[in-house]
Motif scaffolding. Structure first.
Motif, PDB file in Angstrom:
ATOM      1  N   GLU A   1      16.447   3.779  -9.353  1.00 16.20           N
ATOM      2  CA  GLU A   1      15.341   2.884  -9.709  1.00 16.20           C
ATOM      3  C   GLU A   1      15.833   1.522 -10.181  1.00 16.20           C
ATOM      4  O   GLU A   1      15.269   0.483  -9.817  1.00 16.20           O
ATOM      5  N   SER A   2      16.896   1.498 -10.973  1.00 19.95           N
ATOM      6  CA  SER A   2      17.401   0.219 -11.474  1.00 19.95           C
ATOM      7  C   SER A   2      17.927  -0.649 -10.332  1.00 19.95           C
ATOM      8  O   SER A   2      17.717  -1.870 -10.315  1.00 19.95           O
TER       9      SER A   2
ATOM     10  N   LYS B   1       7.714   9.949  -8.294  1.00 21.21           N
ATOM     11  CA  LYS B   1       6.712  10.524  -7.404  1.00 21.21           C
ATOM     12  C   LYS B   1       6.716   9.823  -6.050  1.00 21.21           C
ATOM     13  O   LYS B   1       6.470  10.450  -5.007  1.00 21.21           O
ATOM     14  N   ALA B   2       7.000   8.532  -6.032  1.00 24.09           N
ATOM     15  CA  ALA B   2       7.063   7.812  -4.763  1.00 24.09           C
ATOM     16  C   ALA B   2       8.230   8.307  -3.908  1.00 24.09           C
ATOM     17  O   ALA B   2       8.108   8.476  -2.687  1.00 24.09           O
ATOM     18  N   VAL B   3       9.398   8.542  -4.533  1.00 28.14           N
ATOM     19  CA  VAL B   3      10.561   9.035  -3.794  1.00 28.14           C
ATOM     20  C   VAL B   3      10.283  10.433  -3.240  1.00 28.14           C
ATOM     21  O   VAL B   3      10.614  10.743  -2.077  1.00 28.14           O
ATOM     22  N   LEU B   4       9.668  11.295  -4.060  1.00 30.71           N
ATOM     23  CA  LEU B   4       9.352  12.642  -3.582  1.00 30.71           C
ATOM     24  C   LEU B   4       8.303  12.609  -2.470  1.00 30.71           C
ATOM     25  O   LEU B   4       8.355  13.413  -1.524  1.00 30.71           O
TER      26      LEU B   4
ATOM     27  N   ALA C   1       5.328  -1.674  -7.054  1.00 24.85           N
ATOM     28  CA  ALA C   1       4.327  -1.130  -6.141  1.00 24.85           C
ATOM     29  C   ALA C   1       4.358   0.401  -6.135  1.00 24.85           C
ATOM     30  O   ALA C   1       3.311   1.057  -6.087  1.00 24.85           O
ATOM     31  N   ALA C   2       5.568   0.993  -6.186  1.00 23.72           N
ATOM     32  CA  ALA C   2       5.680   2.449  -6.237  1.00 23.72           C
ATOM     33  C   ALA C   2       5.021   3.005  -7.496  1.00 23.72           C
ATOM     34  O   ALA C   2       4.323   4.027  -7.462  1.00 23.72           O
ATOM     35  N   ARG C   3       5.231   2.346  -8.620  1.00 21.52           N
ATOM     36  CA  ARG C   3       4.598   2.799  -9.866  1.00 21.52           C
ATOM     37  C   ARG C   3       3.082   2.652  -9.804  1.00 21.52           C
ATOM     38  O   ARG C   3       2.344   3.467 -10.351  1.00 21.52           O
ATOM     39  N   HIS C   4       2.610   1.579  -9.146  1.00 22.79           N
ATOM     40  CA  HIS C   4       1.171   1.316  -9.100  1.00 22.79           C
ATOM     41  C   HIS C   4       0.444   2.357  -8.243  1.00 22.79           C
ATOM     42  O   HIS C   4      -0.621   2.861  -8.630  1.00 22.79           O
TER      43      HIS C   4
ATOM     44  N   ASN D   1       0.861  -1.180   0.000  1.00 18.63           N
ATOM     45  CA  ASN D   1       0.000   0.000   0.000  1.00 18.63           C
ATOM     46  C   ASN D   1       0.898   1.230   0.000  1.00 18.63           C
ATOM     47  O   ASN D   1       2.133   1.120   0.052  1.00 18.63           O
ATOM     48  N   ARG D   2       0.301   2.397  -0.061  1.00 17.81           N
ATOM     49  CA  ARG D   2       1.093   3.632  -0.144  1.00 17.81           C
ATOM     50  C   ARG D   2       1.974   3.821   1.108  1.00 17.81           C
ATOM     51  O   ARG D   2       3.142   4.206   1.013  1.00 17.81           O
ATOM     52  N   ARG D   3       1.417   3.507   2.276  1.00 13.52           N
ATOM     53  CA  ARG D   3       2.177   3.697   3.516  1.00 13.52           C
ATOM     54  C   ARG D   3       3.380   2.759   3.579  1.00 13.52           C
ATOM     55  O   ARG D   3       4.479   3.167   3.978  1.00 13.52           O
TER      56      ARG D   3
END
Length: 759
Positions: free
Chosen positions: A90-91, A113-116, A103-106, A70-72
Motif C-alpha cells: 500500500e505504501s 479489500k480492493a486487492v482481494l 480510489a481503492a479505499r473509496h 470506478n470499481r472496474r
C-alpha cells in the motif's frame, strides 16, 4: 490586445476562433497564453465560464478534469501492475501510482479489500530473495550460533528475515515453530544468559568489598547511600547483595554508618528575628526579606510554609509583608507627604521600591498615582485607569471615539499608538472595535499622522543608573556581567556607556564588585578554604541547595573544581556537615490545618477548594495528606461544607450585557456597515454574539429585535464580496468560478439565516 479594446463581440469571436482551430480553451491554458482575453471575459461576462457559454461552446469539453475512477478501473489497474511485477504494497502504490490508493479505499472500504477483489494475495509483501526453505535455514543457523532469536532483537538485526517469515508462514512465531524452536524457551534462555553475564561482571568477593570501603573511608570519601550510588554503583550493589544492606556492609568493615542530623531551628528564635527585622523596615515583602536576611527568610519558609505566614505568627500585620494595593497606595503616598518625605521618583525608588512598583502596576505610572492622590498635577477623568473608577455601560460609541480623537488632537496630545494606549487604553480599544484599527480611526477623524511616529527612547542618567543598581542589589538579584546581559541588557549597556566599564559603574554605586568577577580571580585550595570558613562564620547555610540558589553559585563551582565534591571542600575547611541546618518537612498537622481554616473563615477568605488551591497551595496539599477529603477538613474545623459551596451574593457579578445594550450595539454596527452575518460575528465578536443568543434565544432573533433585516443585510454583504472578487480576479487572473467555491460557506449561512427570518 489591450483590455480597453475588448468588448463582448470581440471576446466571443476570439473564443470561437480558438475553438475552431483546436486551441486549448481551458482556464489554465488561457491564463498562460492569453491573460488579457481571460481578464476581459471575466470583466464583461462575470466569469470565464459564462463567456465560453456565450460563445456557444460547452465548458465541460474544454475544462480539464481529473481521471474518473470506478470499481472496474481500480481492479484492472491492480491486475496490470501485478502482471508487470510491480510492488503492490500500500505504501509503494500510494507513492508510485497517484490516485489509486484513495480510489481503492473509496470504492472498496480499504486497500486490502480492493486487492482481494482483484483476485490477488494479501498482504502483497515483497520478500525479495527469500524462500520458505531459506527462512528456516537462516533461523536454524542463528540458533546454532547462540544468537538472540526474539522477535524484537531480530527486527533490529535482520528485519528482512522477520518480514519474509511473516510472508511465507503467516507470522514470525509460526516460522520458529516450523523450525522446531519454542519461542518461550528462547526468551527464558536469553534472560538467564543476560542475568549470568551481569552477575559475573558485578561479582565482588566479600574481603574485597570490605577493603574497598575502608580505603574510601580513609581517603575521606562520602560514604552515604546517595553519593556512593552515584560514584561507585557496582561496589554498593555488590555490598547489598553480599551483606543484605549497605549499612550491614559498613558495620562489617568497622565503619560507623554516616547519619547526619539536621539542625532544628527553634520557632521562638525565628519569630524574634522577624520582629527585629520589622523594627527597621516599615514594609518587607518576601523578595525584600530574601535580600535583607536570606538565612532568616529560608528558615521562615521551611518552618512556616511562607513568609507571610511567618510574619502573621510573629504578631505583625500580614499586610506589611505584601506589596500595597489600590487605595492603600494612595493612602501611603498621602501619609508620606504629610510626614514631609521626599516623593520624587529617585528618592522613593531607594526608600520604598515596593510602593513605587505598586503605583506603576495599579495606576500606570508613579506620576499618575501622585496625581490621583492629589499630590501632583491634576488629571482628567479619562486619564484615570479603569481599575480606579466604576465600570459604566459601553464606554464609547463610534461618534464619541471620533469626537474624542479630534479633541485630543486640538489639545496637542500625543496621538501615537503607544502613547495613547498608555494614557487612554479604553479609547484605543473602542477605536479598534469600531474601525478595525487605530490608524483607520485616526483617518476617519481626519487627524491621521502624515509620518509614522518614532518610539520614545528611555533616557538613562548616571543618577538613575546608580539608583537602579542599588535597587537590584537590595532585592537580591545577581549583578554579575553575564547575568545582567541576560536579564537587564539595556541597563548593563547603559552603565558601560555612561561609566566606561561595568566595573566602574558598580564602584560608583558603592557595590563591592570583587565577588561578581569570580572567573577572573585565581583561586587555589587555600583561598577556597579561607572563603568557606568566612562564609561559615558569617552564618551562611553551606548546603548545596541554598548555595546554588544564592549569589555564590559560581563559588560552588570553584569548590567542586578544586576538591571534586562540595563536601570534600567543607571537610578540608574543617566544617562538620552534620552541623549544617536542614529544613523540616513535617510542619503541617491536622490541628494546624483546622486552625488555618478557622482563621481563613474569620478573615473572609475563600474556603472552597478552588479558592484554597489558588491562594494557598501548601494548605491544599496539607488537606490532601491529613484528611480524606476537603469536606472532612471543613467538618473538623466546624464549617458546613454545603454553605461553603454556595457562592456569596456579594461576590456575584452583575452581567455586563443587557437587552438594551445588545440591541443598541447591533444597531450601531449595522449603521457603520459592519458584517453582521452569523459566521463573521461568531468569529470576530464572540461576547456580543453569545450574549445575543442567551438573551434573545438566537442571534437572528436579536437582529430582528434590533430592526435589522437579515436577508437584505446578507444580500448586501454578498454583493460587496462578489464585486471585490471580480476585481481581484481581473487583477490576478484567477478564475472567479474557483474563487466562488471558497465563499460557498458564507452563502449557505446567509440562506439559512434568511430562511430562519422568514419562518
Amino acid at each position: 490586445m489591450p483590455a480597453a479594446f475588448w468588448d463582448k463581440p470581440r471576446i466571443i469571436q476570439a473564443l470561437r476562433e480558438a475553438h475552431r482551430t483546436g486551441g486549448d480553451l481551458s482556464f489554465t491554458a488561457i491564463k498562460a497564453t492569453k491573460s488579457g482575453l481571460l481578464c476581459a471575459a471575466a470583466a464583461h461576462f462575470g466569469s470565464y465560464r459564462a463567456a465560453v457559454a456565450a460563445a456557444g461552446i460547452d465548458y465541460t469539453q474544454v475544462h480539464r478534469r481529473p481521471a474518473i475512477w470506478n470499481r472496474r478501473r481500480v481492479i484492472e489497474l491492480l491486475r496490470d501492475l501485478h502482471r508487470q511485477g510491480a510492488d503492490l504494497r500500500e505504501s509503494r502504490v500510494a507513492r508510485n501510482v497517484p490516485g489509486l490508493q484513495p480510489a481503492a479505499r473509496h470504492y472498496f472500504g480499504s486497500y486490502r479489500k480492493a486487492v482481494l477483489a482483484a483476485g490477488l494475495k494479501y498482504p502483497p509483501t515483497n520478500p525479495g530473495p527469500w524462500t520458505a526453505r531459506r527462512v528456516l535455514d537462516a533461523i536454524l543457523e542463528r540458533s546454532a550460533k547462540g544468537e538472540d532469536l526474539r522477535q524484537g532483537a531480530m527486527l533490529r538485526t535482520d528485519a528482512s528475515l522477520v518480514l519474509a517469515a511473516a510472508h511465507y508462514f503467516g507470522s514470525y512465531l509460526a516460522a520458529l515453530a516450523k523450525a522446531g524452536l519454542d519461542h518461550s524457551r528462547i526468551s527464558h534462555r536469553h534472560a538467564k544468559r543476560e542475568l549470568l553475564r551481569v552477575q559475573q561482571n558485578l561479582k565482588y568477593p566479600a574481603p574485597f568489598i570490605l577493603a574497598e570501603l575502608r580505603r574510601l573511608n580513609a581517603a575521606g570519601e562520602d560514604l552515604r547511600d546517595y553519593p556512593m550510588g552515584r560514584k561507585h554503583p557496582r561496589l554498593i550493589g555488590a555490598a547489598r547483595r553480599r551483606f543484605g544492606t549497605y549499612r550491614q556492609a559498613l558495620l562489617a568493615a568497622g565503619i560507623d554508618p554516616p547519619s547526619p542530623r539536621r539542625r532544628r531551628w527553634e520557632m521562638a528564635e525565628i519569630l524574634d528575628g522577624i520582629r527585629e527585622v520589622f523594627k527597621t523596615h516599615q514594609r518587607l515583602t518576601s523578595n525584600q526579606a530574601r535580600g535583607v536576611n536570606s538565612k532568616l527568610w529560608q528558615v521562615a519558609q521551611w518552618n512556616f510554609g511562607s513568609w507571610e505566614q511567618a510574619v502573621r505568627d510573629a504578631g505583625i500585620d500580614p499586610a506589611r509583608a505584601r506589596p500595597p494595593h489600590g487605595e492603600e497606595v494612595l493612602e501611603l503616598l498621602r501619609a508620606k507627604h504629610a510626614a514631609g518625605a521626599d516623593l520624587s521618583w529617585d528618592a522613593m525608588l531607594l526608600a520604598d521600591p515596593p510602593l513605587v512598583r505598586a503605583a506603576g502596576k495599579h495606576f500606570g505610572s508613579y506620576r499618575r498615582a501622585l496625581g490621583i492622590a492629589g499630590l501632583g498635577p491634576p488629571l482628567n477623568a479619562d486619564s484615570v485607569p479603569r481599575t480606579s473608577r466604576p465600570r459604566e455601560g459601553p464606554g464609547f460609541t463610534a461618534d464619541a471615539v471620533l469626537a474624542a480623537l479630534r479633541e485630543k488632537h486640538a489639545a496637542g496630545a500625543d496621538l501615537r499608538y503607544r502613547a495613547m494606549y498608555a494614557a487612554h487604553s479604553a479609547l484605543v480599544r473602542a477605536a479598534k472595535f469600531y474601525f478595525e484599527s487605530y490608524l483607520k480611526a485616526l483617518q476617519q477623524a481626519g487627524v491621521a499622522p502624515t509620518t509614522p511616529g518614532r518610539r520614545r527612547v528611555y533616557r538613562w542618567t548616571r543618577d538613575r543608573l546608580i539608583a537602579e543598581l542599588r535597587l537590584l542589589q537590595k532585592t537580591g538579584q545577581e549583578l554579575s556581567p553575564s547575568a545582567m546581559q541576560k536579564s537587564h541588557s539595556g541597563l548593563e549597556s547603559s552603565v558601560r556607556h555612561h561609566f566606561g566599564t561595568y566595573r566602574k559603574g558598580l564602584e560608583a554605586a558603592g557595590i563591592d564588585h570583587e565577588k561578581l568577577f569570580l572567573r577572573q580571580q585565581r583561586w587555589n585550595r587555600s583561598t577556597v578554604v579561607d572563603e568557606l570558613r568566612r562564609l561559615h562564620r558569617a552564618g551562611r547555610n553551606l548546603r548545596p541547595a541554598p548555595m546554588l540558589k544564592s549569589k555564590d553559585r559560581q563559588f560552588y563551582a570553584v569548590v567542586r573544581q578544586h576538591f571534586r565534591t562540595w563536601w570534600a571542600g567543607l571537610e578540608a575547611a574543617g566544617i562538620d556537615r552534620r552541623s549544617l541546618p536542614r529544613p523540616s518537612h513535617h510542619f503541617w498537622t491536622q490541628e494546624r490545618v483546622v486552625e488555618t481554616l478557622k482563621r481563613r473563615q474569620a478573615e473572609g477568605k475563600p474556603l472552597h477548594w478552588s479558592g484554597i488551591q489558588k491562594t494557598d497551595g501548601k494548605l491544599a496539599n496539607a488537606i490532601r495528606k491529613n484528611f480524606e477529603s476537603h469536606d472532612a477538613a471543613l467538618e473538623a474545623a466546624g464549617i458546613d461544607p454545603a454553605q461553603v459551596r454556595l457562592r456569596p451574593a456579594h461576590n456575584r457579578r452583575e452581567p455586563y450585557w443587557t437587552d438594551k445594550l445588545v440591541l443598541q450595539t447591533l444597531r450601531d454596527l449595522h449603521a457603520d456597515g459592519h458584517d453582521l452575518r452569523y459566521r463573521p460575528m461568531k468569529q470576530k465578536s464572540q461576547p456580543l454574539f453569545f450574549a445575543a443568543k442567551n438573551l434573545f434565544g438566537s442571534y437572528v432573533n436579536a437582529l430582528k429585535q434590533a430592526g435589522v433585516d437579515y436577508w437584505n443585510m446578507s444580500q448586501d454583504q454578498l454583493a460587496r464580496e462578489r464585486s471585490a472578487r471580480q476585481s481581484v480576479s481581473c487583477a490576478t487572473g484567477v478564475d472567479p468560478s474557483v474563487v466562488d467555491q471558497n465563499f460557498a460557506g458564507a452563502v449557505d449561512v446567509a440562506v439559512d439565516g434568511a430562511g430562519a427570518m422568514r419562518e
